[in-house]
Structure formats: structure tokens, C-alpha cells
Design a protein around this motif. Sequence first.
Motif, PDB file in Angstrom:
ATOM      1  N   CYS A   1       0.841  -1.204   0.000  1.00  0.00           N
ATOM      2  CA  CYS A   1       0.000   0.000   0.000  1.00  0.00           C
ATOM      3  C   CYS A   1       0.875   1.253   0.000  1.00  0.00           C
ATOM      4  O   CYS A   1       0.568   2.234  -0.669  1.00  0.00           O
ATOM      5  CB  CYS A   1      -0.938   0.017   1.209  1.00  0.00           C
ATOM      6  SG  CYS A   1      -2.281  -1.159   1.088  1.00  0.00           S
ATOM      7  N   GLY A   2       1.967   1.210   0.748  1.00  0.00           N
ATOM      8  CA  GLY A   2       2.909   2.325   0.753  1.00  0.00           C
ATOM      9  C   GLY A   2       3.517   2.555  -0.610  1.00  0.00           C
ATOM     10  O   GLY A   2       3.650   3.702  -1.069  1.00  0.00           O
TER      11      GLY A   2
ATOM     12  N   GLY B   1       4.972   2.624   3.784  1.00  0.00           N
ATOM     13  CA  GLY B   1       5.863   1.534   3.398  1.00  0.00           C
ATOM     14  C   GLY B   1       6.820   1.154   4.516  1.00  0.00           C
ATOM     15  O   GLY B   1       7.039  -0.030   4.785  1.00  0.00           O
TER      16      GLY B   1
ATOM     17  N   GLY C   1       3.419   7.646   1.180  1.00  0.00           N
ATOM     18  CA  GLY C   1       3.772   6.311   0.725  1.00  0.00           C
ATOM     19  C   GLY C   1       5.011   5.766   1.411  1.00  0.00           C
ATOM     20  O   GLY C   1       5.057   4.599   1.798  1.00  0.00           O
TER      21      GLY C   1
ATOM     22  N   THR D   1       2.181   1.767  -3.472  1.00  0.00           N
ATOM     23  CA  THR D   1       1.114   2.302  -4.317  1.00  0.00           C
ATOM     24  C   THR D   1       0.919   3.790  -4.060  1.00  0.00           C
ATOM     25  O   THR D   1       0.794   4.583  -5.003  1.00  0.00           O
ATOM     26  CB  THR D   1      -0.205   1.540  -4.053  1.00  0.00           C
ATOM     27  OG1 THR D   1       0.008   0.163  -4.339  1.00  0.00           O
ATOM     28  CG2 THR D   1      -1.322   2.072  -4.912  1.00  0.00           C
ATOM     29  N   LEU D   2       0.884   4.178  -2.786  1.00  0.00           N
ATOM     30  CA  LEU D   2       0.739   5.594  -2.461  1.00  0.00           C
ATOM     31  C   LEU D   2       1.916   6.410  -2.989  1.00  0.00           C
ATOM     32  O   LEU D   2       1.732   7.512  -3.519  1.00  0.00           O
ATOM     33  CB  LEU D   2       0.624   5.774  -0.945  1.00  0.00           C
ATOM     34  CG  LEU D   2      -0.701   5.384  -0.309  1.00  0.00           C
ATOM     35  CD1 LEU D   2      -0.562   5.333   1.206  1.00  0.00           C
ATOM     36  CD2 LEU D   2      -1.791   6.353  -0.717  1.00  0.00           C
ATOM     37  N   ALA D   3       3.119   5.884  -2.844  1.00  0.00           N
ATOM     38  CA  ALA D   3       4.315   6.616  -3.277  1.00  0.00           C
ATOM     39  C   ALA D   3       4.338   6.838  -4.784  1.00  0.00           C
ATOM     40  O   ALA D   3       4.812   7.875  -5.246  1.00  0.00           O
ATOM     41  CB  ALA D   3       5.565   5.862  -2.835  1.00  0.00           C
ATOM     42  N   THR D   4       3.832   5.887  -5.531  1.00  0.00           N
ATOM     43  CA  THR D   4       3.843   6.018  -6.996  1.00  0.00           C
ATOM     44  C   THR D   4       2.575   6.664  -7.538  1.00  0.00           C
ATOM     45  O   THR D   4       2.503   6.950  -8.727  1.00  0.00           O
ATOM     46  CB  THR D   4       4.032   4.640  -7.654  1.00  0.00           C
ATOM     47  OG1 THR D   4       2.975   3.772  -7.248  1.00  0.00           O
ATOM     48  CG2 THR D   4       5.375   4.050  -7.290  1.00  0.00           C
TER      49      THR D   4
END
Length: 132
Positions: free
Chosen positions: A88-89, A105, A101, A91-94
Motif C-alpha cells: 500500500c505504501g 511503506g 507512501g 502504491t501511495l508513493a507512486t
Amino acid sequence: MSERQPVSATRPVAALLFFQVALLVAGAVWVLIADLGDGRQQTGQTIGETVMILVLAACAAALAIAVRRGWDLAKTPVLLWGGMVALCGLTLATAGAPVLGVVVGLLGLATIAAGSRLRRYVEEPAAPGERR
């Protein structure tokens, strides 16, 4: 089942999981207030997202309780949960929230690292003549 987990291994894992529960509940409240407050999102979708976040929080809480009680069967779910949080981290970062993210992460990786210290479940052999 074998004996209970050592407290030194369960305490940090349970603390990380309870922290994630608090973040999930706060996130659910934020989604509910933000989405219903601006009037742009459909009410049904907002309620569905909020319920899903709260269900994930309940799962994390159940896992934290199992770890805190020293259940050997909790190691694998903790590692899987940590992996899911780490993904999930990523995904948030990208997806446009790089700072959030990275924080999420790292929280997932910390959960994996702490969870790897838990003892794994090993089934004890049955005594002669004992049925399972």
C-alpha cells in the motif's frame, strides 16, 4: 499448541498493529468527513469506503490481540499484513503521495521485521494412542 510467545517478541508487534488500527480508524473518519463534507462524492461510495477501512481496522485489531496473547499461529498473518501495508505504501508513493507512501511503506517493513521475531507454530506430535 506449543508454549506462548515471549513477551519481548510480542510487545513491539502488537504495538505496531494497534498503531495501524488507530491510523485506520482515523483514516475512516477523515474519509467520511471529507467526502460527505464536500458534496462531490456519492454517499453510498463514501459509506462503502468507510466500512471497508473499519473492517481492515477490525482485522488488524484481532491480529494484534492474537499476537499480544502469544498465539503461535499469528506469525504468518502478521507477515502477510506487513507485506500488504508495505505494498500500500508503494502504491501511495507512486500514485502522487510520495511522503505518505514512504511512511506507510516503512510501517509495513517495520511490521515485517518485528513479526519475523515471532516464533512460528510447530504442531507437537500426538502421544501414542491419542486421536487428533
